[in-house]
Design an enzyme around this catalytic site. Structure first.
Site, PDB file in Angstrom:
ATOM      1  N   ASN A 118       0.830  -1.206   0.000  1.00 21.04           N
ATOM      2  CA  ASN A 118       0.000   0.000   0.000  1.00 21.04           C
ATOM      3  C   ASN A 118       0.863   1.254   0.000  1.00 21.04           C
ATOM      4  OD1 ASN A 118      -2.381   1.434   0.038  1.00 21.04           O
ATOM      5  ND2 ASN A 118      -2.628   1.297   2.251  1.00 21.04           N
ATOM      6  N   ARG A 167       3.418   1.067   9.433  1.00 24.58           N
ATOM      7  CA  ARG A 167       4.529   0.129   9.271  1.00 24.58           C
ATOM      8  C   ARG A 167       5.557   0.282  10.386  1.00 24.58           C
ATOM      9  NH1 ARG A 167       3.244   2.525   4.928  1.00 24.58           N
ATOM     10  NH2 ARG A 167       2.190   1.453   3.229  1.00 24.58           N
ATOM     11  N   LYS A 211       1.693 -12.035  -1.535  1.00 20.66           N
ATOM     12  CA  LYS A 211       2.453 -11.199  -2.469  1.00 20.66           C
ATOM     13  C   LYS A 211       3.854 -10.904  -1.958  1.00 20.66           C
ATOM     14  CE  LYS A 211       3.833  -7.441  -4.688  1.00 20.66           C
ATOM     15  NZ  LYS A 211       4.848  -6.508  -4.197  1.00 20.66           N
ATOM     16  N   PRO A 228       5.584 -12.650  -8.463  1.00 21.46           N
ATOM     17  CA  PRO A 228       4.678 -12.008  -7.509  1.00 21.46           C
ATOM     18  C   PRO A 228       3.528 -11.327  -8.254  1.00 21.46           C
ATOM     19  CG  PRO A 228       6.966 -11.406  -7.071  1.00 21.46           C
ATOM     20  CD  PRO A 228       6.943 -12.110  -8.382  1.00 21.46           C
ATOM     21  N   ASP A 230       1.203  -8.590  -8.074  1.00 20.71           N
ATOM     22  CA  ASP A 230       0.760  -7.340  -7.472  1.00 20.71           C
ATOM     23  C   ASP A 230      -0.350  -6.760  -8.344  1.00 20.71           C
ATOM     24  OD1 ASP A 230       1.814  -6.120  -9.722  1.00 20.71           O
ATOM     25  OD2 ASP A 230       3.750  -5.837  -8.778  1.00 20.71           O
ATOM     26  N   HIS A 232      -0.231  -4.520 -10.560  1.00 22.89           N
ATOM     27  CA  HIS A 232       0.157  -4.372 -11.974  1.00 22.89           C
ATOM     28  C   HIS A 232       0.087  -5.707 -12.715  1.00 22.89           C
ATOM     29  CE1 HIS A 232       1.490  -0.253 -11.338  1.00 22.89           C
ATOM     30  NE2 HIS A 232       2.051  -0.673 -10.223  1.00 22.89           N
ATOM     31  N   GLN A 274       7.981 -11.214 -15.077  1.00 26.17           N
ATOM     32  CA  GLN A 274       7.352 -10.304 -14.120  1.00 26.17           C
ATOM     33  C   GLN A 274       7.975  -8.922 -14.207  1.00 26.17           C
ATOM     34  OE1 GLN A 274       8.898  -8.990 -11.234  1.00 26.17           O
ATOM     35  NE2 GLN A 274       7.159  -8.305 -10.052  1.00 26.17           N
ATOM     36  N   PHE A 278       5.834  -5.671 -15.034  1.00 27.11           N
ATOM     37  CA  PHE A 278       5.709  -4.684 -13.957  1.00 27.11           C
ATOM     38  C   PHE A 278       6.177  -3.306 -14.413  1.00 27.11           C
ATOM     39  CE2 PHE A 278       7.683  -2.300 -10.471  1.00 27.11           C
ATOM     40  CZ  PHE A 278       6.574  -2.135  -9.661  1.00 27.11           C
TER      41      PHE A 278
END
Length: 291
Positions: A118, A167, A211, A228, A230, A232, A274, A278
């Site tokens: 995020n 975080r 992820k 991964p 994500d 995108h 990827q 991405f």
DNA sequence: TAGGGACCTGCC
DNA sequence: GCAGGTCCCT
């Protein structure tokens, strides 16, 4: 020491590699000059002309070549990817020189990706830099990324003051758990585990879902068959392979299905695929957002 | 299981 | 509003 690296631009484009969301400890010093840290090594790189880089480092040519996987033939991999997925052509075509990297410090990569959920790349870079400054000095204002025990000891309030947001709580908590399991040695041990075993281990950390586990497996543990998924990749994958899921939201089940499909389609080069999907999505997010 | 919302901060 | 999501809740 100082050395030069000579590779055709379609084999190696450093700028594309370091700004494609794989590593977060590089900055641009001038138009054709960059500085970065990987593990215990710093690099200052100057592009003298297309395809010719001059590197100054406290490491050596071998560490630099390992970081960018320069022993892998990017052209051959692109051709292999096109064999397995001709639909990748538009993505590969405009991003020559982009390479899958192999960061050398799994602890640094583990925490780098803990900063990504995020979030956006600019702030991720700032946050990773802030965490790195808790490590030991390398040269000037460059630091070796600290061990898990050190990160675990940073008070939440301090990180919140440094604008980590929520975080500030999750990162030291995950660090405590990593330290408890053995820190660096634990992550190193996961390199030789199977993909499934590594994911199961990573996903049991607080703050790490499917992820992030895939990101850490790919970039920290070097499981190159991982892709991964994500936001995108989800967009691209539903467009190319799962049209019935376009415009729907991701669930655990869909994640597993997409992830497995891409892993099986692109095999040991899935991580490279990827990277192209991405970066293309990131560079074109404005136009793509429209339609 | 599938949805929906909260979560820090910064930049469009 | 929304970022390379995760967690918690119906």
């Amino acid at each position: 020491m100082r050395f030069t690296v000579s590779l055709p631009p379609d084999q190696f484009d450093l700028q594309r590699c370091i700004y494609s969301g794989q590593v977060f400890r590089w900055i641009t010093l001038a138009e054709d000059r960059w500085q970065g840290v990987d593990g215990g090594h710093w690099y200052r790189v100057t592009q003298k002309e297309p395809g010719l880089y001059e590197v100054e480092t406290n490491g050596d040519e071998a560490t630099f070549r390992r970081l960018f996987r320069l022993e892998w033939d990017a052209q051959a991999i692109r051709e292999e990817l096109l064999q397995r997925g001709p639909e990748l052509e538009p993505y590969l075509g405009s991003l020559a020189g982009l390479r899958l990297m192999a960061p050398s410090d799994p602890v640094e990569t583990f925490f780098s990706f803990l900063c990504t959920p995020n979030n956006h790349i600019a702030r991720i870079t700032t946050m990773v830099g802030a965490l790195a400054s808790y490590g030991s000095p390398l040269e000037g204002n460059l630091y070796r990324f600290p061990e898990a025990e050190v990160v675990a000891g940073i008070p939440e309030a301090v990180l919140r003051e440094q604008k980590f947001g929520y975080r500030g709580a999750t990162i030291p908590r995950a660090a405590g758990e990593l330290a408890r399991r053995g820190g660096r040695a634990y992550l190193e041990s996961l390199k030789s585990a199977s993909y499934e075993a590594a994911i199961e281990a990573l996903i049991s950390f607080p703050g790490i879902g499917a992820k992030l586990a895939d990101c850490i497996a790919l970039f920290a543990l070097h499981h190159t068959e991982v892709i991964p998924v994500d936001t995108h990749i989800w967009q691209a994958a539903t467009r190319l392979y799962f049209p019935e899921w376009r415009e729907t939201s991701m669930t655990d089940l869909k994640y597993k299905a997409v992830s497995r499909h891409l892993r099986e389609r692109f095999g040991e080069y899935a991580g490279w695929a990827q990277q192209y999907l991405f970066l293309d999505s990131v560079l074109n997010w404005r136009s793509r957002a429209k339609g």
